[in-house]
Design a protein around this motif. Structure first.
Motif, PDB file in Angstrom:
ATOM      1  N   VAL A 151      -9.089   8.872   0.308  1.00 14.63           N
ATOM      2  CA  VAL A 151      -8.433   8.538   1.568  1.00 14.63           C
ATOM      3  C   VAL A 151      -7.173   7.724   1.271  1.00 14.63           C
ATOM      4  O   VAL A 151      -7.201   6.761   0.517  1.00 14.63           O
ATOM      5  N   ASN A 152      -6.063   8.128   1.880  1.00 20.48           N
ATOM      6  CA  ASN A 152      -4.822   7.362   1.817  1.00 20.48           C
ATOM      7  C   ASN A 152      -4.447   6.920   3.221  1.00 20.48           C
ATOM      8  O   ASN A 152      -4.663   7.648   4.192  1.00 20.48           O
ATOM      9  N   ILE A 153      -3.891   5.745   3.341  1.00 19.93           N
ATOM     10  CA  ILE A 153      -3.401   5.279   4.632  1.00 19.93           C
ATOM     11  C   ILE A 153      -1.926   4.941   4.519  1.00 19.93           C
ATOM     12  O   ILE A 153      -1.412   4.626   3.456  1.00 19.93           O
ATOM     13  N   SER A 154      -1.233   5.062   5.638  1.00 22.89           N
ATOM     14  CA  SER A 154       0.166   4.652   5.719  1.00 22.89           C
ATOM     15  C   SER A 154       0.352   3.897   7.023  1.00 22.89           C
ATOM     16  O   SER A 154      -0.467   3.994   7.937  1.00 22.89           O
TER      17      SER A 154
ATOM     18  N   LEU B 111       5.177  17.057  -3.264  1.00 22.61           N
ATOM     19  CA  LEU B 111       4.488  17.357  -2.017  1.00 22.61           C
ATOM     20  C   LEU B 111       4.528  16.114  -1.136  1.00 22.61           C
ATOM     21  O   LEU B 111       4.359  14.990  -1.616  1.00 22.61           O
ATOM     22  N   LEU B 112       4.754  16.309   0.154  1.00 20.98           N
ATOM     23  CA  LEU B 112       4.776  15.177   1.079  1.00 20.98           C
ATOM     24  C   LEU B 112       3.446  14.428   1.045  1.00 20.98           C
ATOM     25  O   LEU B 112       2.379  15.032   1.178  1.00 20.98           O
ATOM     26  N   GLY B 113       3.507  13.126   0.860  1.00 17.28           N
ATOM     27  CA  GLY B 113       2.323  12.285   0.952  1.00 17.28           C
ATOM     28  C   GLY B 113       1.489  12.168  -0.297  1.00 17.28           C
ATOM     29  O   GLY B 113       0.457  11.482  -0.278  1.00 17.28           O
TER      30      GLY B 113
ATOM     31  N   LEU C 169       6.252  10.827  -1.638  1.00 17.92           N
ATOM     32  CA  LEU C 169       7.378  11.330  -0.850  1.00 17.92           C
ATOM     33  C   LEU C 169       7.050  11.237   0.631  1.00 17.92           C
ATOM     34  O   LEU C 169       5.996  11.697   1.077  1.00 17.92           O
ATOM     35  N   ILE C 170       7.970  10.650   1.402  1.00 22.09           N
ATOM     36  CA  ILE C 170       7.789  10.531   2.847  1.00 22.09           C
ATOM     37  C   ILE C 170       8.456  11.686   3.585  1.00 22.09           C
ATOM     38  O   ILE C 170       7.898  12.286   4.492  1.00 22.09           O
ATOM     39  N   GLY C 171       9.671  12.016   3.211  1.00 18.99           N
ATOM     40  CA  GLY C 171      10.417  13.073   3.883  1.00 18.99           C
ATOM     41  C   GLY C 171      11.896  12.908   3.612  1.00 18.99           C
ATOM     42  O   GLY C 171      12.298  12.511   2.507  1.00 18.99           O
TER      43      GLY C 171
END
Length: 897
Positions: free
Chosen positions: A89-92, A795-797, A827-829
């Motif tokens: 699990v990752n959180i932002s 890849l994003l995230g 990478l965020i975007g």
């Protein structure tokens, strides 16, 4: 910020509780008399861990679980923070370009973006809403804002890492299902709980109230029950930052008309070198006031029928004020040569000094006060009917809505420091830029005034649905039961910018308005040398001047109306799904195989800017627009299989394979093109995007070597077809500065392909009767066939490494839990036209509890104890921003009657 005082407060509380616990520890640890069997009753943290592991062990699919007692004991105050410590699990903390905050807001799984993780409540969708204006309009994903979901509501949270046919589609990489409490589940006929507390945010230096309550009644026969939970929680935020909006851009060496400038002629070595367009001293303040509740009613008219009615509301006021005093490199780096002695390293102008030129502005200052809200609600009705001894059905009908609004934006954008010159020195991503501007930085130094965004924004996320689920028990050898059913949902996501105000002579009033100063310790925790002794107009002065000198228009469609069609779009989806799932079991194994058919009809509405009113469908002060309508249909049969094999009494092997499908982000499909006049970059949607289709494989071995003890090793792989990445293209957009179409470099979503492979390791073990330890590690290798502007295939995230380490202590009276979570950069975007990343970071949290009686519990939670600086960057040599949010301390007294 008084960092020493805040740290001492938390330390003193921890020491005091430990000292009180010591005698109890010694007494409890006395060996039992010889020959006497001592019964050990496990409660609290230990009970919740044991329960979570038992649910995980019994499940046929790959599952992680957090139970209610564990949520209550974790250092967490929304559901996302409660999930932080789970493997994979990752959180932002944000969903768009609002930067890093101290509270978890989005959840993602296994190195992917939050939009590929589905969030449900009690198995159904929940309409989401955001308070930040860009998340309301320009950057709208399919993830849910967890800032609206307090942990007090939770009975348990299930994280499904492998799919099965009866699970609602939409989670490419997994599904988070939040289960609330139900009134007939309570053991007592009457339960009343109340929690009173306060949160202290050390950077904001503010105490705020935290209130919640629970009432549950069920009759003696267990045929009727009603549950009411309410909450009122306020929190003050202060975030200190250095921001570089839009990132660094290449020096062109040309004037606005395209001719060679002084730089192009005298310093050709600088042409193509990166330099900052904007660098800011950024102060953000906000009060988040979250109010709401949950109502659950259950009625059992007969032994084989249970009816339920559920209603939920979370309403958050989130007014915020962002001040950003910026070196305006975009106004001079292309046309003015720096003084001799400048340095260029790795294609970046790392050190430069510019002499002042009379009449040239070297700074721009944005002061943005926004009145914003975010709301989420749902109403559901369900019927659980045991039709026969072997056939069971469950029907659920419901509606949900999320609504995010920015009613008004009170904005002053002034140019200042004319003729003062500027300088900067970069340090890569290790620390903020050192920068300075000469000239007059007081209100008297303002050379021009402007306002923008004096526009209402309304974003709605609404869905109506019906679920029909059936389960038929069978006695056909290994085939034990058959699940089948259907679901229909009508979903609409829309952003409107219906009206606004035409500004008048605001500056005449505002220039004499009340001002205040940045905090004396502003930026003290992020380092760097940059302007800190700054002024700003108070929110009241800014609001009063704009209201008194603006004309609010209701003529939305007329040529003089402020109806911003460029900020409007709508995505409508009708989703029909049907499934069948066969469940099998043998002596030492069990599993399922199923098919889910999904059909999605999409209609996407947006507007495109055109030059001439003669060719336009609609016009306003924001230009001329043509209406665009796109219709798509997507259908797919999604297979899934899960196998569980008990290799021995304590060892479980699992394997899962599935295909999952997720629609692209709403704004990726629908957003009309938008741009920033300061750096001529922007974004837009692509209505022709295909859904993401993922083929997933998962294998895991779990060894339950003792109660509350687990060692597991797992591997996973996802092949993402039509993964959504972002490219750039030039589009003609309306400029509010020039009132005409101009060229903007716009980020546009495109379909690509991607892959993620990874590894998960978990170790949990009790130590003696009261102590325990847990750790997990996730490795994720994500890549895409898309080539970003920086040449990468990220890849994003995807954080390559994520780990969590924790320990706990608990006896009958005292409890303590400490957890450290860490993830590497990801990478965020795109920021403007540039890919940007969040650097690696870790957070340390502590939860302490004291239970002097059965009915009273006192808890202290400390979050972000290590006060991490959240760093964002464009490359290893080019930073994007540095954020500091401080620490938070929660004190709660909970009573049960």
């Amino acid at each position: 910020m008084n960092t020493k005082r805040s740290t001492l407060i938390g330390t003193a509380i921890a020491v005091a509780l430990f000292q009180q616990a010591a005698p109890s520890l010694a007494q409890t640890a006395t060996p039992a008399a010889e020959g006497v069997v001592e019964e050990i009753i496990v409660t609290g943290i230990r009970a919740s861990i044991q329960q979570s592991l038992e649910v995980k062990r019994d499940a046929d699919a790959r599952l992680e679980v957090v139970t209610a007692e564990e949520v209550g004991k974790l250092p967490a105050h929304n559901v996302a923070d409660a999930l932080r410590g789970l493997p994979g699990v990752n959180i932002s903390s944000s969903s768009a370009d609002e930067g890093g905050f101290d509270e978890a807001d989005r959840v993602s799984l296994r190195g992917t973006s939050p939009s590929l993780t589905q969030t449900l409540i009690n198995g159904h969708s929940v309409g989401s809403a955001d308070w930040f204006v860009l998340s309301q309009g320009n950057n709208v994903g399919r993830s849910v804002s967890y800032s609206l979901l307090p942990s007090e509501l939770v009975s348990s949270v299930e994280v499904n890492k492998s799919s099965h046919a009866k699970l609602q589609e939409g989670g490419t990489t997994g599904t988070v299902n939040i289960r609330t409490r139900k009134p007939l589940q309570f053991s007592d006929s009457l339960t009343v709980e109340a929690s009173v507390g306060s949160v202290y945010s050390d950077q904001a230096d503010q105490y705020d109230p935290q209130l919640s309550g629970l009432f549950n009644y069920k009759n003696d026969d267990g045929t009727f029950g009603v549950l009411l939970q309410v909450f009122k929680q306020e929190r003050s935020l202060r975030r200190d930052a250095q921001e570089i909006p839009g990132g660094f851009a290449r020096i062109t060496g040309r004037n606005a008309d395209g001719t060679l400038s002084e730089v192009g002629i005298n310093n050709p070595d600088l042409v193509g070198v990166y330099a900052p367009g904007l660098v800011g001293s950024t102060l953000f303040e906000q009060v988040r006031d979250r109010t709401g509740g949950l109502l659950e009613v259950q009625f059992r008219p007969s032994d084989n029928l249970t009816l339920g009615l559920s209603g939920f509301l979370s309403d958050m006021d989130a007014n915020n004020y962002n001040r950003n005093f910026m070196l305006w490199g975009g106004s001079f780096v292309n046309i003015q040569s720096p003084q001799p002695g400048y340095t260029v390293e790795n294609g970046v102008l790392t050190n430069a000094t510019y002499a002042g030129v009379a009449g040239r502005n070297y700074a721009v200052y944005d002061m943005i006060y926004r009145e914003a809200t975010a709301k989420s609600n749902y109403i559901t009705f369900d019927a659980d009917w045991q039709i026969t001894d072997s056939l069971r059905s469950k029907v659920m009908v419901g509606t949900t809505e999320g609504k995010g609004t920015t009613d008004r934006q009170f904005i002053a954008e002034v140019t200042t420091n004319a003729g003062g010159g500027a300088s900067w020195t970069t340090h890569g991503i290790g620390s903020p830029l050192d920068w300075n501007i000469g000239g007059n930085s007081t209100p008297a130094g303002v050379t021009s005034f402007g306002t923008w965004g004096n526009q209402q924004v309304i974003a709605t996320d609404q869905e109506d649905w019906i679920n029909l689920d059936f389960s038929q028990d069978l006695d056909a050898g290994p085939l034990t039961s058959l699940d089948f059913g259907a679901r229909f949902a009508d979903h609409e996501r829309e952003t409107q910018s219906p009206e606004g105000a035409t500004p008048g002579d605001i500056w005449s009033d505002l220039q004499n308005g009340e001002t205040a100063a940045y905090p004396s310790d502003f930026g003290s925790t992020i380092g760097g040398s940059f302007p800190r002794d700054l002024w700003y107009f108070t929110p009241a002065a800014l609001k009063e001047a704009i209201l008194a000198n603006s004309t609010w228009l209701s003529d939305n469609d007329g040529p003089t109306g402020r109806h911003n069609y460029g900020g409007e779009w709508k995505v409508t989806e009708q989703n029909l799904a049907a499934y069948v799932q066969a469940n099998f079991a043998g002596d030492a194994w069990s599993g399922n195989f199923g098919l889910r058919y999904v059909n999605v009809d999409q209609e996407i509405n947006s507007y495109q800017a055109v030059a001439s009113a003669a060719n336009a469908d609609v016009s306003s002060l924001f230009g001329n627009w043509i209406y665009q309508d796109t219709k798509n249909e997507h259908n797919k049969v999604l297979p899934s299989a899960n196998l569980k094999f008990n290799m021995s009494e304590d060892v479980v092997f699992r394997f899962a394979a599935s295909q999952t499908m997720t629609m692209p982000d709403y704004s990726a499909l629908g957003a009309s093109s938008w741009g920033s006049d300061l750096n001529k970059t922007g974004g837009g949607g692509n209505p022709n995007l295909k859904p993401v289709l993922s083929t997933n494989f998962d294998g895991n071995i779990e060894w339950y070597f003792m109660p509350r003890g687990l060692v597991s090793v797992g591997a996973f792989a996802m092949d993402l077809k039509d993964y959504v990445a972002f490219g750039t293209e030039t589009r003609m957009l309306y400029s509010e500065l020039t009132n005409q179409l101009e060229e903007y470099l716009v980020s546009v979503p495109v379909n690509s392909n991607g892959q993620v492979t990874g590894l998960e390791l978990v170790y949990e073990q009790p130590i003696g009767e009261w102590f325990g330890f847990n750790a997990n590690y996730t490795y994720a290798d994500g890549k895409t066939s898309h080539t970003w502007a920086d040449g990468s295939h990220n890849l994003l995230g995807t954080s390559k490494d994520t780990y969590n380490v924790g320990a706990y202590f608990e006896n009958e009276m005292f409890g303590a839990r400490v957890n450290y979570s860490y993830r590497t950069d990801f990478l965020i975007g795109l920021s403007g036209a540039n890919p940007y990343y969040q650097d690696d970071f870790g957070t340390l949290s502590v939860a302490l509890s004291y239970k002097p009686t059965e009915w009273l519990n006192i808890s202290v939670d400390a979050l972000n104890l290590n006060d991490p600086t959240l760093t964002y960057y464009q490359s290893a040599f080019i930073p994007s921003s540095f954020y500091s949010n401080g620490r938070q301390y929660y004190l709660n007294v909970r009573a049960k009657f």
